[in-house]
Write a protein that holds these residues in place. Structure first.
Motif, PDB file in Angstrom:
ATOM      1  N   SER A 155      36.264  21.408 -32.229  1.00  0.00           N
ATOM      2  CA  SER A 155      36.249  21.790 -33.632  1.00  0.00           C
ATOM      3  C   SER A 155      37.665  22.071 -34.117  1.00  0.00           C
ATOM      4  O   SER A 155      38.596  22.203 -33.313  1.00  0.00           O
ATOM      5  N   GLU A 156      37.816  22.181 -35.429  1.00  0.00           N
ATOM      6  CA  GLU A 156      39.136  22.465 -35.986  1.00  0.00           C
ATOM      7  C   GLU A 156      39.591  23.882 -35.643  1.00  0.00           C
ATOM      8  O   GLU A 156      40.780  24.158 -35.574  1.00  0.00           O
ATOM      9  N   ALA A 157      38.619  24.796 -35.431  1.00  0.00           N
ATOM     10  CA  ALA A 157      38.935  26.169 -35.038  1.00  0.00           C
ATOM     11  C   ALA A 157      37.694  26.775 -34.397  1.00  0.00           C
ATOM     12  O   ALA A 157      36.565  26.412 -34.744  1.00  0.00           O
ATOM     13  N   PRO A 158      37.861  27.687 -33.455  1.00  0.00           N
ATOM     14  CA  PRO A 158      36.698  28.362 -32.875  1.00  0.00           C
ATOM     15  C   PRO A 158      35.946  29.153 -33.944  1.00  0.00           C
ATOM     16  O   PRO A 158      36.554  29.741 -34.841  1.00  0.00           O
ATOM     17  N   LEU A 172      26.825  16.065 -36.415  1.00  0.00           N
ATOM     18  CA  LEU A 172      27.051  16.996 -37.514  1.00  0.00           C
ATOM     19  C   LEU A 172      27.436  18.334 -36.917  1.00  0.00           C
ATOM     20  O   LEU A 172      26.687  18.900 -36.107  1.00  0.00           O
ATOM     21  N   THR A 173      28.593  18.841 -37.276  1.00  0.00           N
ATOM     22  CA  THR A 173      29.087  20.078 -36.679  1.00  0.00           C
ATOM     23  C   THR A 173      29.732  20.951 -37.740  1.00  0.00           C
ATOM     24  O   THR A 173      30.343  20.449 -38.688  1.00  0.00           O
ATOM     25  N   THR A 174      29.588  22.241 -37.590  1.00  0.00           N
ATOM     26  CA  THR A 174      30.008  23.181 -38.626  1.00  0.00           C
ATOM     27  C   THR A 174      31.528  23.313 -38.702  1.00  0.00           C
ATOM     28  O   THR A 174      32.255  23.022 -37.751  1.00  0.00           O
ATOM     29  N   ILE A 175      31.982  23.768 -39.875  1.00  0.00           N
ATOM     30  CA  ILE A 175      33.383  24.032 -40.159  1.00  0.00           C
ATOM     31  C   ILE A 175      33.541  25.534 -40.324  1.00  0.00           C
ATOM     32  O   ILE A 175      32.768  26.167 -41.048  1.00  0.00           O
TER      33      ILE A 175
END
Length: 392
Positions: A155-158, A172-175
């Protein structure tokens, strides 16, 4: 963002330094090889319960067949193959084999602060809150101590997140960050981002409804992914949080908990969200006066109805197309909401036409036939107070 595929050796396994654990099986003889256990797999559902210091496996008649000692607050989720359950431990997601002679294996999917495990189609997606890593595997390849190949996406950040892989390979993954969450992004099978939306504050809860349409809960409505694009369905109130969603492949409606008061205290809620991803209708249904429920008390029944375990101790069924109340089935005594969400309180899981209801007050679990309205099985008093539940 990075996506890579790797094979986990049988000991991406737990070392003694990671977890102090001893196991014992009740009423077990020599389990033999893993192949033997596969051949003697359990007849019917296996119910897995956590309690303070332990992990129970029950057979279809709700008799304890395994009692493993395990430290700390533990969460359990079905692995997706109808046989294994994933147990959160400090090292990640540990595999419990619920075959004829259950065994808490040494196999672990590594994860920094393992969180949600989402089963959809042939795959299971694991989210590590501490790193933001998403681990996806084909659950039918899971076999006892042998872990399948996995695909890992960063991910872009934990953050406290969730992911679901659709049948066409779209992930599909959360931001989000450690402080907040804002939306969802879509990645193709090669890991390339194809779409994103940051119009879902506080994103939490997910599911796929009919026609492979994914729905995510927000603090102001729901985010929908259909045919490669995101759209938003607004809640009927400015603040209208849905944190958990329950879906089926034969209904366009996602069912969730609903909270329209950002200043509310405690964990009992008294409204149910019914979000139609096809029509865009967002309906809120009230529970009976004075009856609440928590995030552990929602499910879908055999005819796609919403099933809620109320604080009055009864199962309440609702038509998801109209919101109309259907049957009410008395199961356990009335109960109060927990002081903390981790505290043991009644929980509900539905598999087919059977609802499994835990009763911490009596240290028992009950099986209810939702078609007849009868309690068809009840456990004896369990060795500990049941908390989390999973059914394989």
């Amino acid at each position: 963002m990075t996506t890579f595929r790797t094979a986990l050796a049988p000991a991406a396994l737990l070392g003694a330094a990671a977890l102090v654990l001893t196991g014992c099986s009740a009423g077990s003889t020599d389990a033999g090889s893993d192949t033997d256990r596969q051949d003697r797999s359990a007849d019917g559902d296996r119910v897995v319960l956590t309690y303070d210091g332990g992990l129970l496996t029950l057979d279809r008649d709700l008799r304890v067949v395994s009692d493993d000692q395990i430290e700390g607050f533990t969460r359990v989720n079905p692995a997706g193959d109808g046989r294994h359950v994933l147990v959160t431990v400090p090292a990640g997601f540990r595999v419990l084999d619920t075959a004829a002679e259950p065994a808490l294996t040494d196999a672990v999917f590594p994860a920094d602060t393992g969180g949600h495990a989402v089963v959809h189609g042939d795959t299971t997606a694991l989210f590590a809150d501490g790193s933001g890593d998403v681990t996806v595997f084909e659950h039918d390849e899971l076999d006892g101590d042998t872990l399948p190949d996995v695909e890992t996406t960063t991910s872009e950040a934990p953050h406290h997140g969730v992911a679901i892989q659709l049948e066409d390979g779209t992930l599909l993954t959360t931001i989000g960050t450690e402080e907040s969450r804002s939306g969802v992004r879509a990645l193709d099978a090669d890991g390339t981002e194809t779409a994103r939306s940051e119009e879902c504050p506080g994103v939490h809860g997910e599911g796929a409804v009919r026609d492979e349409v994914a729905v995510f809960g927000c603090t102001d409505g729901a985010l929908v992914y259909r045919d490669g694009a995101f759209s938003k369905i607004d809640a009927p109130t400015a603040y209208g949080r849905t944190g958990n969603l329950f879906t089926t492949a034969t209904s366009s409606v996602a069912v969730g908990d609903y909270n329209d008061d950002p200043d509310s205290e405690g964990y009992l809620l008294d409204q149910v969200a019914m979000i139609d991803a096809e029509s865009g209708e967002y309906r809120v249904v009230d529970m009976p006066e004075g009856v609440g429920f928590t995030f552990r008390d929602l499910a879908r029944g055999p005819s796609d109805e919403a099933v809620v375990l109320g604080s009055d101790g009864a199962l309440h069924a609702f038509d998801t197309e109209t919101g109309a109340a259907l049957d009410t089935i008395d199961v356990i005594a009335a109960w109060e909401g927990p002081a903390e969400w981790q505290d043991a309180h009644p929980a509900l899981k539905v598999v087919g036409d059977v609802a499994y209801v835990t009763d911490p007050a009596t240290k028992r679990v009950h099986a209810v036939d939702l078609t007849s309205g009868e309690v068809v099985a009840s456990s004896d008093t369990l060795p500990g107070v049941p908390n989390e539940i999973a059914v394989a």
